[in-house]
Design an enzyme around this catalytic site. Structure first.
Site, mmCIF file in Angstrom:
data_model
loop_
_atom_site.group_PDB
_atom_site.id
_atom_site.type_symbol
_atom_site.label_atom_id
_atom_site.label_comp_id
_atom_site.label_asym_id
_atom_site.label_seq_id
_atom_site.Cartn_x
_atom_site.Cartn_y
_atom_site.Cartn_z
ATOM 1 N N GLU A 80 -17.621 25.754 11.694
ATOM 2 C CA GLU A 80 -17.043 26.640 10.483
ATOM 3 C C GLU A 80 -17.294 28.330 10.527
ATOM 4 O O GLU A 80 -16.329 29.215 10.435
ATOM 5 C CB GLU A 80 -17.544 26.094 9.290
ATOM 6 C CG GLU A 80 -17.069 24.688 8.967
ATOM 7 C CD GLU A 80 -15.395 24.574 9.080
ATOM 8 O OE1 GLU A 80 -14.650 25.312 8.918
ATOM 9 O OE2 GLU A 80 -15.054 23.200 9.229
ATOM 10 N N ARG A 122 -2.452 -0.923 8.434
ATOM 11 C CA ARG A 122 -1.109 -0.371 9.167
ATOM 12 C C ARG A 122 0.306 -1.070 8.285
ATOM 13 O O ARG A 122 1.216 -0.703 8.211
ATOM 14 C CB ARG A 122 -0.945 -1.036 10.668
ATOM 15 C CG ARG A 122 -1.575 -0.144 11.538
ATOM 16 C CD ARG A 122 -2.144 -0.480 12.747
ATOM 17 N NE ARG A 122 -3.018 0.499 13.405
ATOM 18 C CZ ARG A 122 -4.143 0.954 13.188
ATOM 19 N NH1 ARG A 122 -4.878 0.570 12.206
ATOM 20 N NH2 ARG A 122 -4.926 2.154 13.760
ATOM 21 N N HIS A 126 -1.988 12.914 10.367
ATOM 22 C CA HIS A 126 -1.310 14.002 10.748
ATOM 23 C C HIS A 126 -0.069 13.635 11.156
ATOM 24 O O HIS A 126 0.934 14.560 10.890
ATOM 25 C CB HIS A 126 -1.984 14.517 12.057
ATOM 26 C CG HIS A 126 -3.084 15.641 11.997
ATOM 27 N ND1 HIS A 126 -4.375 14.995 11.263
ATOM 28 C CD2 HIS A 126 -3.355 16.919 12.107
ATOM 29 C CE1 HIS A 126 -5.034 15.852 10.991
ATOM 30 N NE2 HIS A 126 -4.611 16.897 11.458
HETATM 31 ZN ZN LIG Z 1 -12.017 24.027 12.112
#
Ligand SMILES: [Zn+2]
Ligand SMILES: *[C@@H]1O[C@H](CO)[C@@H](O)[C@H](O)[C@H]1NC(C)=O
Length: 638
Positions: free
Chosen positions: A381, A184, A499
């Site tokens: 997938e 961090r 993200h």
């Molecule tokens: Zn996926």
């Protein structure tokens, strides 16, 4: 569980193209294709888009499966071409949408809206657009270059594989805490100013499209005005289950580390869960497995014994989908996919599924290993591939999931059925075992709270000086996790998460976990199954397959509630099936926990240090005091 955090091909390209459109600084005139009607425009768009996307997809595939400077440059060049083309069409679509004298059909309006949906590249001020791009890439660079030098070994570790491996396998509180804090310090803490600028610039850009802020724009992808309230309802449905899992795990961890290092507020210190973000807990399964003598359900050894190849794993998945009446993989799939890490060239190993936007050309890229987890990832997938195949005949703008969460949920739904002991026994991979996958439950609050934080930041409800406080407020309140060490005004922990830095929404993972149980239950009902939900296997059931097809074929041609209705008969998201699936687990946890569950809303003032344990002289004392305090319990949420 990395598979859930893959950027699928299309998202990746879209992001790249939005960005490169900025860099080439196009001077496109409004109404570039004068004289066209909306119908003519859409027809031409369709004809011209596919080959262009295919070219870029091919270049991207070359680059990801053979990383060289030459291939990277070729991909960049192809993307610029496509960006030019896209921006021109986006402008034209906007002109049609703004022209009130046109009588657009529902379908035309929907397609034009999707073509015009260019997110932050709507910014017309080039300087600001370039700055936004620079800010994001600077944050990404800080993140990817960050290194933590550990004491006393002195080794400097990157996140992958070094720090991740340390968090996964170390059982030394101080070591874990140092890695947690170090990461961090080296990542998020260095980005606070950049992030503030990013928030401002992206908000400004999407405001041009009529959105209030970037969070609003992200939510608009879900077609429903009540999305934020809807997910809050889902979270409330899940909370009791999570609370009990949390508190069970907390008790097991206290046995491992000693109760002194746990705050009296009932939170679990964030560094003890086997993961840098406490987002998945599978790496501490050995500490929390309630059945010491029982084998965890895992078919790895059996696959190896039977000489499974990676190809055989894909064939096993193919067979499941085929048994439902869905298509086999195409010949091109087998010829062009990359199913193993190749020798002699560098590749991006992150598993992903590819729609090359060309007849029958669908591929998977994955460095498959012969183990249980990867067998499930293969199903995940391949779920994407079936979605691609089913909506192949839709127009280009509709060749995507009903909403961002649908695509992620399909393969996982199949994997739920495959994971049942009865199915694994039926395909000869399991002899004994009866267990539920608890991982998904552990993930839910984390999947929920990241965008709770961002929505509030983008909306301006959380000002920069409150960024980190609010982050920990959510972590403590919703996830029951407290910081490993005290946080200060300079810290910026949200940006220690990929993200957040990379400008990708997160709520789709939370929603996808809810949806997949809804889809699973619908398939089981269609198959006429009546037993406990978690044991349902709909293998070989064509009626279940028909349900899937009717949903998948729509792509994004209609608002998602329509797609959901075809599959489940319902038009709204519902965590009921998820709760039903985990009912036996909840019963077990309730009995084990008694009154000892829950945590306080507020973070602890001072997280206990790792050496709190050694301060006690007589270890038999802490066992006693722990048992006593265990009975007092914390009942904050009921
Ligand atoms: Zn996926
Ligand atoms: C990898 O890309 C290079 C071009 O940079 C090419 O010369 C080479 O043949 C490619 N290798 C494979 C296996 O495709």
């Amino acid at each position: 569980m990395d598979k859930f955090f893959v950027y699928e091909m299309q998202t990746l390209l879209r992001a790249f193209i939005a960005v490169s459109a900025i860099l080439i600084g196009l001077g496109v005139k409004d109404g570039g294709s004068e004289g066209e009607t909306p119908a003519q425009f859409l027809e031409r768009y369709e004809r011209e888009t596919l080959p262009r996307w295919n070219m870029v997809a091919e270049a991207a595939w070359q680059q990801k499966t053979n990383i060289t400077d030459e291939n990277t440059a070729a991909f960049g060049k192809a993307s610029l071409e496509l960006a030019k083309f896209s921006q021109k069409n986006e402008k034209q679509a906007l002109v049609f949408l703004k022209n009130n004298s046109l009588q657009l059909t529902f379908d035309q309006r929907r397609q034009l809206t999707k073509i015009a949906d260019i997110g932050t590249s709507a910014q017309t001020n080039k300087t600001k657009l370039k700055r936004l791009q620079t800010v994001i890439s600077e944050m990404e660079q800080i993140y990817s270059k960050a290194e933590v030098c550990m004491n006393p070994s002195g080794d400097c570790l990157k996140l992958e594989p070094g720090l991740a491996e340390l968090m996964r396998s170390s059982r030394d509180c101080q070591n874990l805490s140092d890695a947690w804090r170090g990461w961090r310090d080296q990542s998020g803490k260095k980005m606070k100013d950049l992030y503030q600028e990013y928030v401002q610039l992206s908000n400004e850009a999407v405001q041009i499209l009529g959105h209030n802020d970037l969070g609003d724009y992200w939510k608009s992808l879900y077609d429903t005005s009540t999305f934020e309230e809807d997910v809050a309802v889902l979270f409330d449905q899940l909370l009791p289950l999570y609370q009990h899992l949390h508190s069970y795990v907390r008790r097991k961890l206290k046995e491992q580390y000693g109760p002194e290092i746990f705050p009296s507020t009932g939170h679990i210190p964030a560094h003890l869960l086997g993961n840098m973000w406490s987002q998945q807990w599978n790496n501490i399964a050995d500490l929390v497995n309630p059945f010491k003598n029982k084998q965890l359900m895992d078919v790895t050894e059996e696959m190896k014994r039977q000489g499974y190849t990676t190809k055989k794993m894909f064939q096993t998945a193919e067979d499941f989908f085929y048994s439902l009446g869905l298509d086999n993989m195409t010949q091109i799939f087998w010829e062009k996919s990359m199913l193993e890490r190749p020798e002699g060239r560098e590749v991006v190993c992150h598993p992903s599924a590819w729609d090359m936007k060309k007849q029958d050309d669908f591929r998977i890229k994955m460095c498959t290993t012969i183990n249980h987890e990867d067998l499930m990832t293969v199903h995940h997938e391949m779920g994407h591939i079936h979605y691609f195949m089913q909506y192949e005949n839709q127009s280009f703008t509709y060749r995507s999931g009903a909403n961002p969460a649908f695509h992620e949920a399909v393969g996982d739904t199949i994997a739920l059925s495959v994971q049942t002991p009865s199915h694994l026994k039926s395909i000869g991979l399991l002899k004994v075992g009866d267990e539920q996958d608890k991982e998904k439950m552990a993930f839910m609050p984390f999947g929920y709270l990241i965008d709770q934080w961002r929505w509030s930041v983008f909306r301006g409800d959380t000002p920069p000086e409150q960024y980190n406080n609010e982050w920990w407020h959510l972590r403590c309140r919703l996830q029951g996790i407290s910081p490993a060490v005290k946080r200060g005004a300079d810290d910026f922990d949200p940006a220690a998460t990929n993200h957040v830095v990379a400008n990708f929404a997160y709520i789709q993972y939370f929603v996808s976990f809810v949806l997949q149980f809804q889809f699973y239950k619908a398939a089981c009902v269609a198959a006429g199954y009546t037993g406990p939900l978690y044991k349902c296997d709909f293998y070989n059931n064509k009626a279940a397959g028909e349900k899937f097809k009717s949903m998948l074929q729509l792509g994004s041609s209609l608002p998602w509630p329509e797609a959901m209705e075809r599959m489940t008969g319902q038009r709204h998201m519902d965590a009921g099936p998820l709760v039903e699936y985990f009912e036996p687990l909840l019963d077990f946890l309730r009995k084990e926990n008694g009154d000892d569950y829950g945590w306080e809303e507020k973070c602890p003032e001072n997280p206990p240090p790792c050496n709190a344990r050694t301060i006690k002289l007589d270890t038999s004392l802490w066992t006693v005091s722990f048992r006593a305090s265990g009975r007092l319990g914390l009942r904050i949420f009921d």
